[in-house]
Motif scaffolding. Structure first.
Motif, PDB file in Angstrom:
ATOM      1  N   ASP A   1     -17.983   3.158  -4.614  1.00  0.00           N
ATOM      2  CA  ASP A   1     -18.329   4.042  -5.039  1.00  0.00           C
ATOM      3  C   ASP A   1     -17.346   4.603  -3.825  1.00  0.00           C
ATOM      4  N   ILE A   2     -17.296   4.337  -2.888  1.00  0.00           N
ATOM      5  CA  ILE A   2     -16.374   5.361  -1.382  1.00  0.00           C
ATOM      6  C   ILE A   2     -14.761   4.633  -1.766  1.00  0.00           C
ATOM      7  N   LEU A   3     -14.770   3.927  -2.436  1.00  0.00           N
ATOM      8  CA  LEU A   3     -13.092   3.574  -2.488  1.00  0.00           C
ATOM      9  C   LEU A   3     -12.737   4.435  -3.504  1.00  0.00           C
ATOM     10  N   ILE A   4     -13.455   4.717  -4.773  1.00  0.00           N
ATOM     11  CA  ILE A   4     -13.140   5.483  -5.964  1.00  0.00           C
ATOM     12  C   ILE A   4     -13.162   6.882  -5.560  1.00  0.00           C
ATOM     13  N   LYS A   5     -13.930   7.136  -4.257  1.00  0.00           N
ATOM     14  CA  LYS A   5     -13.482   8.519  -4.296  1.00  0.00           C
ATOM     15  C   LYS A   5     -12.498   8.896  -3.363  1.00  0.00           C
ATOM     16  N   GLY A   6     -11.607   7.733  -2.694  1.00  0.00           N
ATOM     17  CA  GLY A   6     -10.650   8.058  -1.562  1.00  0.00           C
ATOM     18  C   GLY A   6     -10.787   7.891   0.011  1.00  0.00           C
TER      19      GLY A   6
ATOM     20  N   LYS B   1       0.885  -0.593   0.239  1.00  0.00           N
ATOM     21  CA  LYS B   1      -0.554   0.340  -0.051  1.00  0.00           C
ATOM     22  C   LYS B   1       0.698   1.236   0.256  1.00  0.00           C
ATOM     23  N   ARG B   2       1.550   1.515   1.189  1.00  0.00           N
ATOM     24  CA  ARG B   2       3.144   2.474   1.017  1.00  0.00           C
ATOM     25  C   ARG B   2       3.341   2.990  -0.676  1.00  0.00           C
ATOM     26  N   ALA B   3       4.079   1.536  -1.142  1.00  0.00           N
ATOM     27  CA  ALA B   3       4.227   1.075  -2.460  1.00  0.00           C
ATOM     28  C   ALA B   3       3.310   1.833  -3.762  1.00  0.00           C
ATOM     29  N   SER B   4       2.350   2.005  -3.126  1.00  0.00           N
ATOM     30  CA  SER B   4       1.132   2.210  -4.783  1.00  0.00           C
ATOM     31  C   SER B   4       0.862   3.904  -4.066  1.00  0.00           C
ATOM     32  N   GLY B   5       0.492   4.521  -2.416  1.00  0.00           N
ATOM     33  CA  GLY B   5       0.420   5.349  -2.985  1.00  0.00           C
ATOM     34  C   GLY B   5      -1.057   5.470  -2.142  1.00  0.00           C
ATOM     35  N   HIS B   6      -1.743   4.704  -2.708  1.00  0.00           N
ATOM     36  CA  HIS B   6      -2.827   4.356  -1.977  1.00  0.00           C
ATOM     37  C   HIS B   6      -3.682   3.179  -0.915  1.00  0.00           C
ATOM     38  N   GLY B   7      -4.897   3.433  -0.362  1.00  0.00           N
ATOM     39  CA  GLY B   7      -5.612   2.699   0.249  1.00  0.00           C
ATOM     40  C   GLY B   7      -5.663   0.596  -0.274  1.00  0.00           C
ATOM     41  N   PHE B   8      -5.494   0.199  -1.573  1.00  0.00           N
ATOM     42  CA  PHE B   8      -5.374  -0.417  -2.340  1.00  0.00           C
ATOM     43  C   PHE B   8      -3.868  -0.548  -3.184  1.00  0.00           C
ATOM     44  N   TYR B   9      -3.912  -2.010  -3.408  1.00  0.00           N
ATOM     45  CA  TYR B   9      -3.176  -2.044  -4.997  1.00  0.00           C
ATOM     46  C   TYR B   9      -3.400  -3.288  -5.472  1.00  0.00           C
ATOM     47  N   ASN B  10      -2.367  -3.174  -6.629  1.00  0.00           N
ATOM     48  CA  ASN B  10      -2.512  -4.778  -7.824  1.00  0.00           C
ATOM     49  C   ASN B  10      -1.042  -5.318  -7.821  1.00  0.00           C
ATOM     50  N   CYS B  11      -0.688  -6.240  -7.052  1.00  0.00           N
ATOM     51  CA  CYS B  11       0.628  -6.666  -7.409  1.00  0.00           C
ATOM     52  C   CYS B  11       0.394  -7.528  -8.914  1.00  0.00           C
ATOM     53  N   SER B  12      -0.522  -8.018  -9.482  1.00  0.00           N
ATOM     54  CA  SER B  12       0.054  -8.460 -10.858  1.00  0.00           C
ATOM     55  C   SER B  12       0.667  -8.107 -11.341  1.00  0.00           C
ATOM     56  N   ARG B  13       1.475  -8.930 -12.451  1.00  0.00           N
ATOM     57  CA  ARG B  13       2.404  -8.266 -13.577  1.00  0.00           C
ATOM     58  C   ARG B  13       1.476  -7.639 -14.540  1.00  0.00           C
ATOM     59  N   TYR B  14      -0.049  -7.724 -14.704  1.00  0.00           N
ATOM     60  CA  TYR B  14      -0.940  -6.860 -16.168  1.00  0.00           C
ATOM     61  C   TYR B  14      -1.286  -6.047 -15.351  1.00  0.00           C
ATOM     62  N   THR B  15      -1.637  -4.788 -16.958  1.00  0.00           N
ATOM     63  CA  THR B  15      -2.409  -4.035 -16.612  1.00  0.00           C
ATOM     64  C   THR B  15      -3.238  -3.742 -17.859  1.00  0.00           C
ATOM     65  N   LEU B  16      -4.490  -3.494 -17.884  1.00  0.00           N
ATOM     66  CA  LEU B  16      -5.430  -3.992 -18.457  1.00  0.00           C
ATOM     67  C   LEU B  16      -4.939  -3.345 -20.108  1.00  0.00           C
ATOM     68  N   GLY B  17      -3.907  -2.087 -20.170  1.00  0.00           N
ATOM     69  CA  GLY B  17      -3.467  -2.642 -21.735  1.00  0.00           C
ATOM     70  C   GLY B  17      -3.072  -4.077 -21.803  1.00  0.00           C
ATOM     71  N   LEU B  18      -1.697  -4.139 -21.246  1.00  0.00           N
ATOM     72  CA  LEU B  18      -0.948  -5.510 -21.586  1.00  0.00           C
ATOM     73  C   LEU B  18      -2.146  -6.614 -21.778  1.00  0.00           C
ATOM     74  N   ILE B  19      -2.621  -7.261 -20.425  1.00  0.00           N
ATOM     75  CA  ILE B  19      -3.651  -7.934 -21.138  1.00  0.00           C
ATOM     76  C   ILE B  19      -4.357  -8.280 -21.779  1.00  0.00           C
ATOM     77  N   LEU B  20      -5.047  -6.918 -22.911  1.00  0.00           N
ATOM     78  CA  LEU B  20      -5.571  -6.563 -24.482  1.00  0.00           C
ATOM     79  C   LEU B  20      -4.495  -7.171 -25.315  1.00  0.00           C
ATOM     80  N   SER B  21      -2.996  -6.824 -25.727  1.00  0.00           N
ATOM     81  CA  SER B  21      -2.073  -6.653 -26.227  1.00  0.00           C
ATOM     82  C   SER B  21      -2.340  -8.921 -26.428  1.00  0.00           C
ATOM     83  N   ASP B  22      -2.957  -8.883 -25.721  1.00  0.00           N
ATOM     84  CA  ASP B  22      -2.624 -10.801 -25.714  1.00  0.00           C
ATOM     85  C   ASP B  22      -3.381 -11.623 -25.886  1.00  0.00           C
ATOM     86  N   ALA B  23      -4.215 -11.432 -27.130  1.00  0.00           N
ATOM     87  CA  ALA B  23      -6.022 -11.294 -26.885  1.00  0.00           C
ATOM     88  C   ALA B  23      -6.447 -13.233 -26.883  1.00  0.00           C
ATOM     89  N   ASP B  24      -4.998 -14.359 -27.127  1.00  0.00           N
ATOM     90  CA  ASP B  24      -5.463 -15.827 -27.068  1.00  0.00           C
ATOM     91  C   ASP B  24      -5.412 -15.936 -25.908  1.00  0.00           C
TER      92      ASP B  24
END
Length: 582
Positions: free
Chosen positions: A254-259, A72-95
């Motif tokens: 909604d609450i999390l989205i608003k920080g 959380k400290r590394a992300s700078g937010h109250g949540f994080y994602n530790c997967s190596r993927y992003t949405l953009g990267l996922i879409l680059s591998d349609a198969d």
């Protein structure tokens, strides 16, 4: 203008994603599919700038006990994602879209996992993938730029709220289960904060608000918006509990989205599992379900009733067929002690809590407790047909344990049933709406606290002021003596015996002298009657309709006869024109 245009553009883009679902999902299901993807897209955008840092940190600390704190400290937010993927990267591998997206979803921290599990995200992914829709949906969602540099937290809250509103209204009748029309919430919030002076201070002030049946969180959102608009130094912390998994997920997202702190939005059945035991709040606002039974909650509710004042339900229990007065008691139990600042409540009910139940029944005792403790401030009758799933009469109850001096010992009843405009197109059973100007006027009538009948643009609104005692009555048992066939009294130990066949009851207002009432209303017709004082009960009811009833005299018979004669003459004339004099 820029703010609202940005919100509208983004909401339209999200709404249009529904086009990809038409052949597989029904219209009322679109929101359930698209909203979780909007949540993921926003989180993906928020975490984008620290993505690499979080992934590198994860590889180093994943086996540490405190790795969640470090991530959380590394992300700078109250949540994080530790997967190596992003949405953009996922879409680059349609198969490998399904497996990669699952890996990405599983990489979110537990705050987000809780939201996604209540959306049943993995089932959703499986269905979309099996219908070859997953790539298309992700592609369309990814086109919506929700990066914080483009869309602030406040804007994102508005976009999400607007998206929820559109999908909820698209559901028509089904929307009523968890969605309260926006204008009703605006009125509730206006009334809730009417007596609060929000303009005096520039100091940072923190207040709390609670909704025990929070649905998608619309009431909490509008309340926060209202307070900030009045005074930006106010910080309103939202607390809510919701039984429905999907609507809970939407609210928490909604609450999390608003920080904000999403830990204060909790999942569960408020009646049988109070997730905020020991909490008290500055404001309580709610639209609990009408006419919903609480059979499955009976055991827990009755256990809490036995706790007396240490529990929520010590005032009394309503009929098991309708739990809305249990929510009313929950609201009362969550009020702050008046010595600690007190609280105000705005809660929607149908007509039954006003009058249901005989003297000393559960509902009557609940009303008695609230009124005798001077908590009932106002009840406002709303127009019929303003909710999506019901056209019945609804009422806004306003409670307060910090009434200003001029309201103490008093209750204001406002009949705003005529304050509406017809909608061009119905939404489910909703075919009327309260306009912003009408909301303002109803709030004005409330704030002025004056009796009278007022006209606003051809619409009538009426206000009446009552003493607390006006709603109480004594239910007395009136006995008549038992007589033999000759008409002579039957005595037992020298005392008259009551004839159960002639027994009757009278409801005598608390303000009336019982003796005077009997002499006026009973004894002239039954001189031998008496009251059995041991059977006297105290009751409370609020006969709202009776207080505002207006007698309309029937039309005179001569007028009706003249109208019939006129119609007959017209009919005869038409027949002559069609068939001639013959």
């Amino acid at each position: 203008m820029k703010l609202s245009r940005n919100i509208d553009v983004k909401a339209n883009m999200i709404w249009n994603i529904a086009d990809t679902l038409r052949d597989v999902y029904k219209r009322h299901q679109y929101g359930s599919v698209i909203l979780p993807f909007v949540v993921i897209k926003r989180f993906d955008a928020v975490l984008q700038d620290t993505k690499e840092k979080v992934y590198e940190t994860y590889k180093q600390v994943k086996d540490f006990d405190d790795h969640k704190v470090l991530l959380k400290r590394a992300s700078g937010h109250g949540f994080y994602n530790c997967s190596r993927y992003t949405l953009g990267l996922i879409l680059s591998d349609a198969d490998n879209i399904e497996s990669n997206f699952n890996d990405y979803v599983n990489g979110f921290s537990e705050e987000v996992q809780d939201i996604l599990s209540n959306f049943e995200m993995h089932k959703l992914i499986e269905k979309l993938a099996s219908n070859n829709l997953l790539y298309n949906v992700l592609q369309e969602v990814n086109k919506v730029d929700l990066h914080p540099e483009t869309v602030s937290n406040i804007e994102m809250g508005y976009i999400f709220e607007e998206t929820i509103r559109r999908f909820s209204e698209a559901q028509n009748e089904e929307a009523g289960e968890h969605y309260t029309p926006r204008e009703v919430i605006e009125l509730m919030v206006n009334i809730l904060f009417t007596d609060e002076d929000l303009s005096k201070t520039t100091e940072a002030i923190t207040k709390t608000i609670y909704d025990p049946a929070c649905g998608t969180g619309g009431m909490l959102t509008v309340a926060e918006k209202h307070l900030r608009k009045q005074n930006s130094s106010y910080n309103l912390i939202s607390y809510g509990q919701e039984i429905n998994s999907e609507t809970y997920a939407i609210c928490k997202a909604d609450i999390l989205i608003k920080g904000e702190d999403a830990d204060f939005i909790r999942h569960g059945n408020t009646l049988s599992n109070d997730r905020f035991k020991g909490y008290n709040f500055d404001y309580i606002i709610s639209n609990p379900p009408f006419g919903k039974d609480w059979k499955s909650d009976q055991k827990k509710v009755k256990e809490e009733e036995k706790l007396g004042a240490a529990g929520r339900f010590h005032m009394g229990l309503p009929s098991v067929s309708d739990g809305q007065m249990l929510f009313l008691q929950t609201a009362v139990a969550k009020m702050k002690d008046k010595n600690k600042g007190g609280s105000r409540v705005a809660i929607i009910h149908n007509g039954s809590p006003l009058f249901t139940g005989d003297a000393e029944s559960g509902p009557s005792k609940i009303r008695q407790y609230i009124i005798e403790n001077d908590m009932l401030d106002t009840i406002i009758a709303l127009p019929n047909d303003i909710f999506y799933n019901t056209g019945i009469a609804t009422y806004l109850w306003v409670l307060s344990n910090k009434k200003p001096a001029h309201r103490k010992g008093k209750v204001q009843l406002i009949n705003a049933n005529d304050m509406f405009e017809k909608m061009r197109k119905s939404l489910g059973k909703k075919n009327k709406e309260i306009t912003p100007k009408q909301i303002e006027y109803i709030s004005k009538i409330y704030g002025e606290f004056k009796p009278g009948e007022f006209e606003y643009n051809g619409n009538i609104i009426e206000s009446k002021i009552f003493d607390n005692q006006d709603f109480g009555y004594l239910k007395v048992t009136v006995e008549r003596p038992l007589k033999d066939k000759k008409g002579e009294l039957i005595l037992k130990r020298g005392k008259k015996q009551p004839d159960s066949n002639l027994r009757d009851t009278e409801n005598i207002p608390l303000k009336e002298d019982v003796k005077e009432y009997m002499e006026r209303e009973v004894l002239p017709y039954a001189p031998d009657a008496w009251i059995d004082k041991k059977k006297t009960k105290v009751g409370y009811e609020i006969p709202f309709t009776r207080y505002f009833y207006k007698y309309i005299p029937p039309r005179k018979s001569d007028d009706i006869f003249s109208e019939i004669k006129e119609l007959e003459d017209k009919e005869l004339q038409l027949m002559k024109e069609l068939f001639g004099n013959g």
